[in-house]
Write a protein that holds these residues in place. Structure first.
Motif, PDB file in Angstrom:
ATOM      1  N   ALA A 160      18.111  -2.312 -35.163  1.00  0.00           N
ATOM      2  CA  ALA A 160      18.870  -1.956 -33.959  1.00  0.00           C
ATOM      3  C   ALA A 160      18.206  -2.418 -32.673  1.00  0.00           C
ATOM      4  CB  ALA A 160      19.151  -0.453 -33.891  1.00  0.00           C
ATOM      5  N   SER A 161      17.279  -3.377 -32.761  1.00  0.00           N
ATOM      6  CA  SER A 161      16.665  -3.919 -31.557  1.00  0.00           C
ATOM      7  C   SER A 161      17.702  -4.665 -30.727  1.00  0.00           C
ATOM      8  CB  SER A 161      15.516  -4.864 -31.926  1.00  0.00           C
ATOM      9  OG  SER A 161      14.978  -5.467 -30.765  1.00  0.00           O
ATOM     10  N   SER A 162      17.564  -4.562 -29.406  1.00  0.00           N
ATOM     11  CA  SER A 162      18.477  -5.264 -28.504  1.00  0.00           C
ATOM     12  C   SER A 162      17.996  -6.659 -28.159  1.00  0.00           C
ATOM     13  CB  SER A 162      18.657  -4.457 -27.212  1.00  0.00           C
ATOM     14  OG  SER A 162      19.245  -3.207 -27.480  1.00  0.00           O
ATOM     15  N   GLY A 163      16.707  -6.976 -28.477  1.00  0.00           N
ATOM     16  CA  GLY A 163      16.176  -8.295 -28.174  1.00  0.00           C
ATOM     17  C   GLY A 163      14.717  -8.224 -27.762  1.00  0.00           C
ATOM     18  N   MET A 164      14.282  -9.238 -27.021  1.00  0.00           N
ATOM     19  CA  MET A 164      12.889  -9.339 -26.567  1.00  0.00           C
ATOM     20  C   MET A 164      12.842  -9.175 -25.052  1.00  0.00           C
ATOM     21  SD  MET A 164      10.981 -10.025 -29.292  1.00  0.00           S
ATOM     22  CE  MET A 164       9.493 -10.421 -28.381  1.00  0.00           C
ATOM     23  N   ALA A 165      11.848  -8.416 -24.583  1.00  0.00           N
ATOM     24  CA  ALA A 165      11.629  -8.229 -23.149  1.00  0.00           C
ATOM     25  C   ALA A 165      10.372  -8.979 -22.742  1.00  0.00           C
ATOM     26  CB  ALA A 165      11.491  -6.751 -22.813  1.00  0.00           C
ATOM     27  N   SER A 166      10.530  -9.946 -21.851  1.00  0.00           N
ATOM     28  CA  SER A 166       9.388 -10.715 -21.372  1.00  0.00           C
ATOM     29  C   SER A 166       8.648  -9.946 -20.281  1.00  0.00           C
ATOM     30  CB  SER A 166       9.838 -12.064 -20.813  1.00  0.00           C
ATOM     31  OG  SER A 166       8.765 -12.675 -20.107  1.00  0.00           O
ATOM     32  N   LEU A 167       7.340  -9.723 -20.507  1.00  0.00           N
ATOM     33  CA  LEU A 167       6.460  -9.143 -19.496  1.00  0.00           C
ATOM     34  C   LEU A 167       5.427 -10.177 -19.060  1.00  0.00           C
ATOM     35  CD1 LEU A 167       5.811  -5.539 -20.910  1.00  0.00           C
ATOM     36  CD2 LEU A 167       7.695  -6.356 -19.479  1.00  0.00           C
ATOM     37  N   ALA A 168       5.756 -11.446 -19.220  1.00  0.00           N
ATOM     38  CA  ALA A 168       4.828 -12.534 -18.925  1.00  0.00           C
ATOM     39  C   ALA A 168       4.711 -12.760 -17.422  1.00  0.00           C
ATOM     40  CB  ALA A 168       5.282 -13.809 -19.622  1.00  0.00           C
ATOM     41  N   SER A 169       3.940 -13.777 -17.072  1.00  0.00           N
ATOM     42  CA  SER A 169       3.776 -14.139 -15.665  1.00  0.00           C
ATOM     43  C   SER A 169       4.821 -15.158 -15.226  1.00  0.00           C
ATOM     44  CB  SER A 169       2.375 -14.711 -15.431  1.00  0.00           C
ATOM     45  OG  SER A 169       2.157 -15.854 -16.251  1.00  0.00           O
ATOM     46  N   ALA A 170       5.914 -15.246 -15.956  1.00  0.00           N
ATOM     47  CA  ALA A 170       6.957 -16.233 -15.694  1.00  0.00           C
ATOM     48  C   ALA A 170       7.968 -15.707 -14.673  1.00  0.00           C
ATOM     49  CB  ALA A 170       7.672 -16.588 -16.999  1.00  0.00           C
ATOM     50  N   PRO A 171       8.587 -16.589 -13.899  1.00  0.00           N
ATOM     51  CA  PRO A 171       9.544 -16.147 -12.870  1.00  0.00           C
ATOM     52  C   PRO A 171      10.722 -15.343 -13.400  1.00  0.00           C
ATOM     53  CG  PRO A 171       8.900 -18.417 -12.477  1.00  0.00           C
ATOM     54  CD  PRO A 171       8.322 -18.040 -13.817  1.00  0.00           C
ATOM     55  N   LEU A 172      11.126 -15.575 -14.653  1.00  0.00           N
ATOM     56  CA  LEU A 172      12.259 -14.838 -15.211  1.00  0.00           C
ATOM     57  C   LEU A 172      11.828 -13.662 -16.088  1.00  0.00           C
ATOM     58  CD1 LEU A 172      14.857 -17.645 -16.067  1.00  0.00           C
ATOM     59  CD2 LEU A 172      14.597 -16.293 -13.976  1.00  0.00           C
ATOM     60  N   SER A 173      10.550 -13.304 -16.063  1.00  0.00           N
ATOM     61  CA  SER A 173      10.115 -12.096 -16.770  1.00  0.00           C
ATOM     62  C   SER A 173      10.647 -10.870 -16.044  1.00  0.00           C
ATOM     63  CB  SER A 173       8.595 -12.034 -16.841  1.00  0.00           C
ATOM     64  OG  SER A 173       8.042 -11.779 -15.554  1.00  0.00           O
ATOM     65  N   LEU A 174      10.680  -9.741 -16.722  1.00  0.00           N
ATOM     66  CA  LEU A 174      11.164  -8.520 -16.073  1.00  0.00           C
ATOM     67  C   LEU A 174      10.304  -8.105 -14.883  1.00  0.00           C
ATOM     68  CD1 LEU A 174      12.383  -6.303 -19.057  1.00  0.00           C
ATOM     69  CD2 LEU A 174      13.713  -7.813 -17.574  1.00  0.00           C
ATOM     70  N   PRO A 175       8.967  -8.115 -14.979  1.00  0.00           N
ATOM     71  CA  PRO A 175       8.182  -7.687 -13.806  1.00  0.00           C
ATOM     72  C   PRO A 175       8.456  -8.528 -12.560  1.00  0.00           C
ATOM     73  CG  PRO A 175       6.790  -7.752 -15.754  1.00  0.00           C
ATOM     74  CD  PRO A 175       8.091  -8.374 -16.138  1.00  0.00           C
ATOM     75  N   LEU A 176       8.624  -9.837 -12.738  1.00  0.00           N
ATOM     76  CA  LEU A 176       8.865 -10.668 -11.564  1.00  0.00           C
ATOM     77  C   LEU A 176      10.287 -10.502 -11.028  1.00  0.00           C
ATOM     78  CD1 LEU A 176       6.121 -11.907 -12.517  1.00  0.00           C
ATOM     79  CD2 LEU A 176       6.908 -13.984 -11.390  1.00  0.00           C
ATOM     80  N   GLN A 177      11.254 -10.282 -11.905  1.00  0.00           N
ATOM     81  CA  GLN A 177      12.603 -10.024 -11.405  1.00  0.00           C
ATOM     82  C   GLN A 177      12.695  -8.647 -10.739  1.00  0.00           C
ATOM     83  OE1 GLN A 177      16.106 -11.760 -13.377  1.00  0.00           O
ATOM     84  NE2 GLN A 177      14.825 -11.972 -15.213  1.00  0.00           N
ATOM     85  N   PHE A 178      11.984  -7.661 -11.276  1.00  0.00           N
ATOM     86  CA  PHE A 178      11.972  -6.342 -10.634  1.00  0.00           C
ATOM     87  C   PHE A 178      11.223  -6.373  -9.301  1.00  0.00           C
ATOM     88  CE2 PHE A 178      12.143  -4.110 -15.059  1.00  0.00           C
ATOM     89  CZ  PHE A 178      13.512  -4.368 -15.141  1.00  0.00           C
ATOM     90  N   SER A 179      10.373  -7.385  -9.103  1.00  0.00           N
ATOM     91  CA  SER A 179       9.523  -7.418  -7.903  1.00  0.00           C
ATOM     92  C   SER A 179      10.306  -7.719  -6.632  1.00  0.00           C
ATOM     93  CB  SER A 179       8.394  -8.437  -8.077  1.00  0.00           C
ATOM     94  OG  SER A 179       8.890  -9.765  -8.020  1.00  0.00           O
ATOM     95  N   THR A 180      11.608  -7.942  -6.747  1.00  0.00           N
ATOM     96  CA  THR A 180      12.431  -8.015  -5.541  1.00  0.00           C
ATOM     97  C   THR A 180      12.545  -6.643  -4.884  1.00  0.00           C
ATOM     98  OG1 THR A 180      14.446  -7.701  -6.847  1.00  0.00           O
ATOM     99  CG2 THR A 180      13.772  -9.968  -6.376  1.00  0.00           C
ATOM    100  N   ARG A 181      12.192  -5.574  -5.636  1.00  0.00           N
ATOM    101  CA  ARG A 181      12.328  -4.208  -5.116  1.00  0.00           C
ATOM    102  C   ARG A 181      11.057  -3.373  -5.249  1.00  0.00           C
ATOM    103  NH1 ARG A 181      16.388  -4.713  -1.685  1.00  0.00           N
ATOM    104  NH2 ARG A 181      18.267  -5.487  -2.681  1.00  0.00           N
ATOM    105  N   VAL A 182      10.176  -3.719  -6.162  1.00  0.00           N
ATOM    106  CA  VAL A 182       8.925  -2.974  -6.330  1.00  0.00           C
ATOM    107  C   VAL A 182       7.766  -3.962  -6.346  1.00  0.00           C
ATOM    108  CG1 VAL A 182       9.987  -1.044  -7.570  1.00  0.00           C
ATOM    109  CG2 VAL A 182       9.095  -2.997  -8.869  1.00  0.00           C
ATOM    110  N   LEU A 183       6.563  -3.432  -6.189  1.00  0.00           N
ATOM    111  CA  LEU A 183       5.366  -4.267  -6.182  1.00  0.00           C
ATOM    112  C   LEU A 183       5.274  -5.083  -7.463  1.00  0.00           C
ATOM    113  CD1 LEU A 183       2.730  -4.860  -4.553  1.00  0.00           C
ATOM    114  CD2 LEU A 183       1.632  -3.090  -5.944  1.00  0.00           C
ATOM    115  N   LYS A 184       4.757  -6.296  -7.346  1.00  0.00           N
ATOM    116  CA  LYS A 184       4.689  -7.216  -8.481  1.00  0.00           C
ATOM    117  C   LYS A 184       3.502  -6.861  -9.388  1.00  0.00           C
ATOM    118  CE  LYS A 184       3.974 -11.618  -7.674  1.00  0.00           C
ATOM    119  NZ  LYS A 184       4.191 -13.021  -7.257  1.00  0.00           N
ATOM    120  N   GLN A 185       3.641  -5.770 -10.094  1.00  0.00           N
ATOM    121  CA  GLN A 185       2.665  -5.384 -11.106  1.00  0.00           C
ATOM    122  C   GLN A 185       3.349  -4.457 -12.101  1.00  0.00           C
ATOM    123  OE1 GLN A 185      -0.573  -3.313  -9.075  1.00  0.00           O
ATOM    124  NE2 GLN A 185       0.374  -1.337  -9.442  1.00  0.00           N
TER     125      GLN A 185
END
Length: 410
Positions: A160-185
């Protein structure tokens, strides 16, 4: 392959109007462990579980019919196509840029190392904000870019996995996409059992774990620089030596460094279950740990481990079995100390095995620090200061990764 130099326009994500962007400091998501695969998943959109990976260039999921396509002329498409995985056969996915063309991608399953050709899409992602103590109001990002993926890529993922979540240092990883609103960490705290719930944070602390009134675990962190590797989007640290009970393990330190192709080094992985050492390092490490535990009775090996001990009369401590401590000695003088809770895998009530494995003579990295060694440690990836924060096992301060209070704070 080195990443090409691109002028990258970061993804524009939008918050739902139900939440004030000015008051948003951090996001929170639970982490769960799958027993059969030893993979860890974060939950978003209330019920969607994505396996976390520290190296993937983008997240991927199974797209429904009629999903939103991303044009191949877009900056997001250029970013998605800028990294070519060594697990994918060469494909010309950047051609045919007619007016209404769709962005092709090559998502990879990092466990099976299988690759597919698919398409980039944008989707909404919701997860709670947090004040560091509790979840607060749900925040909705309207446009998070992910790749679609065929069902064949879901093999080996938890049911029942929905897929893979990227937490890498890549521009399309979740942390970098979330960083439009929160600190990039971001920070992860991996649970050690399938019944416990760990926690992931995106943004700025403090972050508190029970017992009341709460321990701000950011105050416990030691920091070391993160290293960049031209051949990988993952995270690397500068390990200079390994010691057992204060005695240095003897091996060629050159294996801990990058070569001209970006091979070697010391990588962090939530996909690899146990820390993997290149064969010459592993043999020296195993022999020294065996000498340091020579008074503890041996038992038959249990795969994939090479040293297993009879622990029936060994007792225990707050930080696990009373075995020699392992120190990962870092370049800036900090030590990442591994106690019994993270060095010994309890396979039966009376048998525990040294939870480090041989990566082979041709291992790409000198050391890959696996997820078992990360469990119940608080790990912070500061992508602004480009540094890695870590603790030893939280058992030492009488808490654990299962102790974030997920009871809603509003």
């Amino acid at each position: 392959m080195a990443l090409p130099i691109l002028f990258i326009i970061l993804v524009a994500s939008h918050l739902s109007p139900i939440f004030s962007a000015q008051s948003l400091k951090a996001l929170v998501a639970p982490i769960t462990k799958d027993g059969s695969s030893s993979l860890y998943s974060i939950t978003v959109n209330h019920t969607d579980k994505f396996v976390i990976d520290l190296s993937s260039p983008f997240s991927w999921h199974h797209c429904p019919k009629g999903f939103a396509h991303v044009p191949c002329h877009s900056s997001q498409c250029s970013v998605a196509q800028s990294y070519h995985s060594p697990f994918c056969h060469p494909h010309n996915i950047t051609g045919h840029k007619e007016a209404n063309c769709k962005c092709s991608t090559t998502p990879v399953n990092p466990i099976t190392k299988s690759c597919a050709i698919s398409q980039l899409t944008s989707t909404s992602v919701s997860l709670p904000s947090t004040d560091g103590h509790n979840p607060m109001t749900t925040v909705k990002f309207e446009s998070i870019y992910m790749s679609c993926a065929p069902r064949l890529l879901f093999r080996s993922l938890p049911r029942a996995s929905s897929g893979m979540a990227s937490l890498a240092s890549a521009p399309l990883s979740l942390p970098l996409q979330f960083s439009t609103r929160v600190l990039k960490q971001f920070a992860i705290c991996l649970p050690s059992t399938t019944t416990d719930q760990g926690v992931a944070f995106f943004g700025k602390g403090p972050f508190y774990l029970l017992p009341p009134p709460g321990i701000d675990v950011t105050n416990l962190l030691s920091f070391t620089p993160l290293l960049k590797n031209s051949s990988s989007l993952g995270y690397y640290i500068n390990l200079r030596a390994i010691s057992i009970n204060g005695e240095s393990v003897k091996f060629s330190k050159q294996m801990l460094e990058f070569d001209a192709l970006g091979h070697g080094g010391v990588k962090l992985s939530t996909i690899v279950p146990y820390t993997t050492l290149k064969t010459p390092i592993y043999i020296a490490f195993l022999q020294q740990f065996a000498r340091a535990t020579r008074r503890i009775p041996r038992v038959k090996k249990v795969a994939p481990f090479d040293l297993c001990l009879n622990t029936s009369k060994l007792g225990s401590t707050r930080v696990g079995l009373p075995v020699p401590q392992i120190d990962l000695q870092l370049s800036n003088g900090k030590n990442w100390t591994i106690f019994g809770a993270n060095s010994m895998k309890q396979v039966t009530d009376e048998v525990a095995c040294l939870a480090f494995v041989d990566g082979g003579e041709r291992a790409e990295q000198g050391v890959v620090i696996g997820s078992f060694q990360m469990e119940n440690s608080f790990l912070l990836f500061d992508l602004v200061g480009w540094r890695f924060g870590f603790t030893a096992t939280l058992f030492g301060v009488q808490t654990s990764c299962a102790n974030f209070n997920f009871t809603a704070g509003i």
